[in-house]
Design an enzyme around this catalytic site. Structure first.
Site, PDB file in Angstrom:
ATOM      1  N   GLY A   1      -6.184  -7.864  -8.150  1.00  0.00           N
ATOM      2  CA  GLY A   1      -5.948  -7.642  -6.687  1.00  0.00           C
ATOM      3  C   GLY A   1      -5.439  -6.297  -6.518  1.00  0.00           C
ATOM      4  O   GLY A   1      -5.266  -5.765  -7.692  1.00  0.00           O
ATOM      5  N   CYS A   2      -5.536  -5.669  -5.548  1.00  0.00           N
ATOM      6  CA  CYS A   2      -5.196  -4.283  -5.079  1.00  0.00           C
ATOM      7  C   CYS A   2      -3.719  -4.121  -5.523  1.00  0.00           C
ATOM      8  O   CYS A   2      -3.292  -3.185  -6.240  1.00  0.00           O
ATOM      9  CB  CYS A   2      -5.659  -3.801  -3.773  1.00  0.00           C
ATOM     10  SG  CYS A   2      -5.214  -5.229  -2.409  1.00  0.00           S
ATOM     11  N   TYR A   3      -2.942  -4.971  -4.690  1.00  0.00           N
ATOM     12  CA  TYR A   3      -1.516  -4.910  -4.908  1.00  0.00           C
ATOM     13  C   TYR A   3      -1.129  -4.803  -6.245  1.00  0.00           C
ATOM     14  O   TYR A   3      -0.479  -3.848  -7.137  1.00  0.00           O
ATOM     15  CB  TYR A   3      -0.796  -5.950  -4.200  1.00  0.00           C
ATOM     16  CG  TYR A   3      -0.696  -5.615  -2.753  1.00  0.00           C
ATOM     17  CD1 TYR A   3      -0.051  -4.766  -2.119  1.00  0.00           C
ATOM     18  CD2 TYR A   3      -1.119  -6.679  -2.006  1.00  0.00           C
ATOM     19  CE1 TYR A   3       0.111  -4.451  -0.701  1.00  0.00           C
ATOM     20  CE2 TYR A   3      -1.186  -6.510  -0.514  1.00  0.00           C
ATOM     21  CZ  TYR A   3      -0.440  -5.339  -0.044  1.00  0.00           C
ATOM     22  OH  TYR A   3      -0.587  -5.405   1.377  1.00  0.00           O
TER      23      TYR A   3
END
Lengths: 344, 344, 344, 344
Positions: free
Chosen positions: B155-157
């Site tokens: 994921g981005c986070y």
């Protein structure tokens, strides 16, 4: 009832404009002078087209001079100036018996040494520090503001941080060594100044931390947190610049003491703020858009059961509760008026 | 050289669009099928007007079906689908011997129980978990990706958080119990879905924390941090939604071990990433606008000498290094190509 | 003085929210009912966190039903509904003797045929058209609004266009065949609806014309321009969607008659609007940010000596003078009150 | 093949930065010098953090001097300077036999008198006007650019306006006296300069016309339209500043001649641009977000049957097709290369 005559110095910046708009419709105030070096001779309507139909639309900006201000008949002067400059006005104004409501950082710190440490220059008028009050009404209380002659209005970051934290430190619900603060600020917080870094094309679609680890506001944050805790408090504070015009949120992570949970936090907040009209304890995570153009501060708490930490959240309008409307609120209290006068 | 035939499923979302744009100009890839339930029969030019002059402008979106994908001749399928749905495609595709590059959360967690805890539903294909690799190249290394058949893209986070933290935990430079993370994300991270909360008029001039204290991405963040530390790590993580389309920054506060300072951090980063083309250790505080539309991650460190803590900063494009371009990077490595192929 | 009891239907949209906020602090109005299908049972504080400290914070949204509205004791009902739906409420409410202030398009057009032409459906209540008044106070005049029972409030584009044009057509200062209008609107004008085209990530960094050449608002624009000119007027009108939340500007190019110049235009405007509190003839080119959150319309004129044309400019808040506050203004006049009551 | 050595003067502005990024990855170009008065001694990585991993990241900005540029070995110099200043560099560079690609307004007008009329100062080098070519490739054609020594690159507004209009005037499909143009520009078009009017807090949530009725770009617009029509053409042109960083759209209203309809317009466009890689005739109304970060111009037409007028629409990136990438396109053609070299 006779209205109180007020002057605003440095009126053409963002906080200044906000003050002018608020005081122009304040039922107990009459604006008698506005100063702005770069706008001398121009009218309110020219500089603030929003106010083109206001009762003071035709009033002209004048040169800022303590002398002229005294002659204007003002019994209160609001200073919306950069730090350092505000102090220059304060001394003669106070000598002339005029109340000063200062939105700059000049009189927020009790210690001239800490001022020098954080602002990189000698304090310009240390003899006045003892007479000033850190005018965050929900923290200092109304009594302390009554008849105050020199109100040092808090910065925007400190306001968003002190309101949620102070009651918890006073009640020893949290560990003072555990505080980690992240704040997000709209661009108007940096002022109306010709700076390439503040251009639309620089700030739009841009997210950036800045000023870490020792932003100037840290000095007043720690002064007030220490006072609340009864011991020296140091915190980690990282401000971020984000593309909104107005608005500020703070997210604060702390470790509880004595098993304090979200209920204990909300209870402490209710004890401290139950009768304060501008503090709202909200069930959702605060959103800056719900407080813009207002004097409200929204606060909320969450328990992070996995790590045992507490998460505190706040939202204000950096130009409202973070600057101009909070200054009016404190001024109202200093005059013995309803603190919400002119603010709703 | 014959090009590798690729299909993209769920191609009309933001990550999907980004993948289509990247793979359409990738020198070693030929797109053979694009699926999107709501765009069946429409052309790339109609759905993505940006690509109206691309070589695949006339290609039509087809119904997503594992069968059709197998028949398309694709030897790799990229899945840009919501979690849960991705797993449904993966099983038959893997059975057909097709490589799967999955951008969803379905195969990121090694434990089906933790998936259920964080996603609130039974894992749809737990038997495939063992075969997947958490495809963050800078963390898992190129060897692990070589010939991988099921790439679970982070994921981005997690990407913005793991890259700065993992080398420090591996070298035991920081206290794993001290980690406090605040992240800011652009709105495209929430996907192209008709949701009132994502409207322009809701997000513009709005700053808000959300998903605290237990955002779904926390599960993969802690899985990878624990692996790096060699012990169970739990962190405080607060994501915020801010009004940019693309961009993500993370600010991480940690306590150092053994007196580790900024130099030690930078040295650990250089050891880990000195030869990685997409990690940039920068002297300034990272700004998301410097990495948008790229696969770069910018990282920086500051010492907070007063509190003794370290501040770590990172910036990525949530749709780039946080999603599509990182998927292409990992895919490149899995094929033994230059990891930057098609990305510069 | 007894307050007038008011209900608001469709209160959870953007215009509805604005109406609720305005009427909640209107000195002569008491809100007795709020309806919103999707918010039934929720409180004002839950749906509008901005109003969490308002006197009606605890009021609950109810099911919209003409019956319930009649029973609420309301003597006026504001309709903030999509076109078509508003008419369904109007008939029974009018039968019950309740005043209706309709913000939809349902009663703006005098001709049911033109309604059908532009809205693509039969008019739902043509028998009521004759009783309605097109409630643009500066155009219809206060007399016409006195005691009006069915106020059809203008659209936002028409407001921004009719105020500058009508006096010029009435005085035959401009050629009615020469009018070319370009308007820019903020995204809130499209309503609070779950539509992918209105997502932040779609509207941000996006500029686009839409609805040309036959936007629905054209019908009421031409109806009113024709009435002013005393002949059938047709205009070119192109609206554009631009990334602001609130705000609308119109730029209108016309050919003057009889050598009319900027002075003649300003003189005609002063004759028409000299005593109207919400029209400001400004020396600068109007900027939407000077009128947001207000009921003002700023207008200005420039001569294009080279082409012999005149350029007219206007700015409003699409949710203010373009919707909710203008509705309150017209309602005030209908009751014989100061038109600015509750609006400053 | 030996690369062409290029220098960029005024490289730290927005167009300059864009040029640096494009030329740094141009396969036939080698950047040998970058100048910027305020950035002398700083590296590309410091001034443009986006380019921190570029091959020229370590290149230092030098003082702008024609002498130094000549010594750099550059055979072409790109000038990204304000008008007036560009001419000062051009004369000595041309004398030294160096090709000049000028992005300023200095050499766009054939007439020094019109320059003086619109720019308010004497033309600084009228003797060079005859040698320059107005380098809008789709309008002047590739032949005219072949081996051109002084390329005067068009402004952004003119590009967005001339591409849709010129073929229609050449074919006499529209009435040259009927043209009304409205354009919307992103804020980067005003340059990277410290100007309060361009601050984020001034431009965000703001919509405003400016520069009407006689914006400087009008001079080149009319020069080129007149050339296309074979007669003097004057138009109404109103630019607007809107809160996007990049992007520009133009909406043009015209009266057709000889019953020309949308089909005739599209046919004329196809005849003129069928083989041009950067002009896209699109079925939808152009949206700036589909052309940002590209050299495309999207154009579309609609018939307004009610008024008998035609509506023309265009969208470009003001820093792309409106400035830097168009300059590279024209330069490519001047060298006999593929016009898209380095642009895809």
């Amino acid at each position: 009832m006779q209205k109180v005559k007020a002057a605003i110095v440095g009126a053409s910046g963002y906080s200044g404009e906000e003050l002018v708009a608020l005081l122009a419709r304040h039922p107990q105030v009459e604006i008698v002078a506005l100063t702005s070096r770069q706008s001398v001779g121009k009218t309110v309507a020219e500089i603030f087209p929003r106010m083109a139909a206001s009762s003071i639309a035709g009033m002209k900006f004048v040169e800022p001079s303590a002398d002229a201000l005294a002659k204007s008949g003002a019994s209160v002067v609001f200073l919306a100036l950069p730090h350092g400059l505000a102090a220059e006005f304060t001394a003669p104004l106070r000598k002339a018996g005029i109340q000063v409501v200062d939105l700059s950082a000049d009189f927020r710190l009790k210690s001239a040494d800490i001022f020098e440490e954080f602002y990189g220059e000698k304090h310009p008028a240390p003899e006045l520090l003892a007479d000033s009050i850190y005018a965050l009404p929900e923290v200092c209380g109304n009594e302390a503001l009554k008849d105050a002659a020199l109100l040092a209005c808090p910065g925007c970051y400190p306001t968003s941080i002190l309101v949620p934290l102070v009651p918890l430190l006073r009640k020893q619900l949290i560990d003072p060594t555990s505080i980690v603060i992240n704040s997000l600020s709209g661009v108007s917080g940096a002022g109306r100044k010709a700076d390439v870094l503040l251009l639309f094309a620089e700030c739009n679609e841009s997210l950036r931390a800045y000023g870490a680890p020792k932003h100037r506001h840290l000095s007043e944050i720690e002064q007030e947190l220490s006072a609340a805790a009864g011991e020296k408090v140091m915190v980690s504070f990282t401000p971020h610049l984000v593309p909104v015009t107005r608005g500020m949120i703070s997210t604060i992570v702390v470790s509880p003491l004595k098993g304090a949970d979200a209920k204990a936090v909300e209870s402490a907040w209710r004890d401290a703020y139950g009768d304060r009209p501008f503090v709202r304890i909200v069930p959702h995570l605060p959103d800056s858009k719900h407080v813009t153009n207002s004097n409200f501060i929204d606060i909320a708490v969450r328990e992070d059961k996995r790590t045992g930490r507490l998460l505190l959240f706040s939202a204000i309008d950096n130009l409202g509760k973070g600057a101009a409307s909070q200054a009016v609120q404190a001024f109202n209290i200093s005059r013995g008026w309803d603190e919400a006068s002119g603010l709703t």
